[in-house]
Design a protein around this motif. Structure first.
Motif, PDB file in Angstrom:
ATOM      1  N   PHE A  76       3.391   1.831  -1.604  1.00  0.00           N
ATOM      2  CA  PHE A  76       4.798   1.432  -1.752  1.00  0.00           C
ATOM      3  C   PHE A  76       5.467   1.086  -0.427  1.00  0.00           C
ATOM      4  N   GLY A  77       4.651   0.640   0.513  1.00  0.00           N
ATOM      5  CA  GLY A  77       5.191   0.166   1.780  1.00  0.00           C
ATOM      6  C   GLY A  77       4.183  -0.735   2.464  1.00  0.00           C
ATOM      7  N   PRO A  78       4.527  -1.238   3.633  1.00  0.00           N
ATOM      8  CA  PRO A  78       3.604  -2.097   4.374  1.00  0.00           C
ATOM      9  C   PRO A  78       2.404  -1.317   4.904  1.00  0.00           C
ATOM     10  N   LYS A  81       1.650   6.472   8.406  1.00  0.00           N
ATOM     11  CA  LYS A  81       1.444   5.617   7.226  1.00  0.00           C
ATOM     12  C   LYS A  81      -0.045   5.371   7.018  1.00  0.00           C
ATOM     13  N   ASP A 114      -2.771   5.501   3.971  1.00  0.00           N
ATOM     14  CA  ASP A 114      -3.514   4.279   3.626  1.00  0.00           C
ATOM     15  C   ASP A 114      -5.028   4.548   3.592  1.00  0.00           C
ATOM     16  N   TRP A 117       0.865  -1.197   0.000  1.00  0.00           N
ATOM     17  CA  TRP A 117       0.000   0.000   0.000  1.00  0.00           C
ATOM     18  C   TRP A 117       0.883   1.222   0.000  1.00  0.00           C
TER      19      TRP A 117
END
Lengths: 274, 274
Positions: free
Chosen positions: A102-104, B109, B113, A100
């Motif tokens: 470009f990362g976790p 993050k 998301d 998601w």
């Protein structure tokens, strides 16, 4: 192997859920022990906070100091301790997630944020030199890690010259900065592209590759990241001038091997993302 | 400017808290409007789930489909909608965080998301070609973004040949993959190194740089990432052979400019991490 399977997808009825089931089944069929951390099912709290360390919210929180003190005093919160114990029990970590942005997913990022504290995965000192160990040596040395990620974008666009950036380098913060940092041996990731609408044949290919990767995991050649103690870096931890001379950027931290060999790609040609 | 200041640190009495206060103050002194999203203070939920979309947990969750439907139907959860509105109100986004495991803290993050869903920040189609817009054009085109991050490691170790990897490339998933993807204009990040024990003089230097960066933000030359529609990529979104010929890796997605020019570093010489 004693495998901790770390899994971060909101729905078990997803492509990720199916791959997880296949992967764990094949490991068990071959006599390996598997423990799972299904972060969504566990309702894992990914947010570092005072509660992690039994710390007074009225006091200023210095995460580095407080986390190490709580680790040493045994006052880390129960959920963190339980996960650390699973990790320490294992010799192999599988990290599975949909990519998601470009990362976790946040729930997975926060597993590392909360577990990988000072004295456990960083700030682990060499008893002789007193120097912090990292990149090849450190608190989790001796363990292996495999990343399995599903990507909406197709293989060309996450390839060496694809618009999204080479997936091996896009994953550098996880592969190198999170797994290799505390000393884990990191093998090339398994990337399932075109995950938005994977055709049945592509799914079967992905399952076949996953099975094969899991069953050869112990012998798989790791990503050739340079070691802190391997002589490649000077006393300031800067790459010596005669290594990758004149070059800059994260690719210089590979000791050898071309980009093409670093990652196996599978899956469909769908252009969608996420 | 109308600035959304996105901030993710657990304690306002931290270095990050002090920099945030200084930054917002200088913007307001100069007549700019600032709205803040202090994710820890808001107790922001970073975990994508059924509740985001008023989706039945008994049904399989396809995040891409459900998020777009909820966006179109106005059934996105209230916390996501409120943040999206703040972002749409702004012309400038400041993203501030301590670098944890070479990426944003989980709480941050998860802001991306949950907000950056299909139809909002991805999957925004060009009405003429029907093609998804990204990298320079897209749902958030016309806005600027500045990343401000504090790093425990010193400037040499996060520099072009430092052991942790060049910070510009380590931040690629955020700068290129998250901010540039939906079309935002991304300026070079401001990185405060040695953040574990910043001396008073170094703190003053950092504040001075932050003030200067904020007051010149509108005229700052962006990172020269290549555009999807700029002619550099072929119809498969792979870089054309005559651009950066023979090269591979994420650095090829810069149209011009050396690594040295891409990021201003400040701060102390402490070797600690996080």
């Amino acid at each position: 192997m004693r495998v901790l399977w770390l899994y971060a997808h909101p729905d078990p009825r997803s492509l990720n859920g199916a791959l997880r089931d296949e992967g764990i089944a094949v490991l068990r069929e071959h006599g390996h022990e598997v423990v799972e951390s299904d972060l969504y099912a566990m309702e894992w709290n990914p947010v570092v906070g005072h509660g992690d360390f039994q710390h007074d919210p009225g006091e200023r929180l210095d995460v580095l100091t407080e986390s190490q003190a709580a680790l040493e005093n045994g006052t880390l919160s129960e959920d963190i301790r339980a996960e650390q114990e699973k990790l320490l029990w294992s010799d192999t970590l599988v990290v599975q997630f949909p990519l998601w942005w470009f990362g976790p997913p946040a729930i997975l990022k926060g597993w590392f944020d909360r577990l990988f504290i000072q004295g456990f995965a960083q700030g682990v000192l060499d008893p002789e030199t007193g120097r912090a160990q990292r990149y090849g040596s450190g608190g989790l040395a001796g363990r292996r890690a495999l990343v399995l990620t599903t990507v909406g974008a197709n293989a060309a666009t996450t390839g060496p010259r694809g618009i999204h950036g080479d997936i091996n380098e896009v994953l550098f913060p996880l592969l190198h900065g999170t797994l290799w940092y505390p000393g884990m041996t990191v093998v090339p990731p398994l990337v399932v592209n075109g995950a938005v609408k994977l055709a049945e044949a592509e799914y079967k290919t992905a399952v076949g590759q996953l099975r094969q990767r899991l069953l050869t995991l112990e012998e798989t050649e790791p990503i050739p990241y340079r070691s802190q103690n391997g002589g490649d870096y000077d006393e300031h931890l800067v790459l010596r001038p005669d290594r990758a001379p004149g070059e800059e950027g994260i690719h210089i931290h590979y000791a050898a091997g071309g980009i093409d060999e670093r990652c196996e790609r599978t899956g469909g040609d769908d252009e969608a993302d996420r």
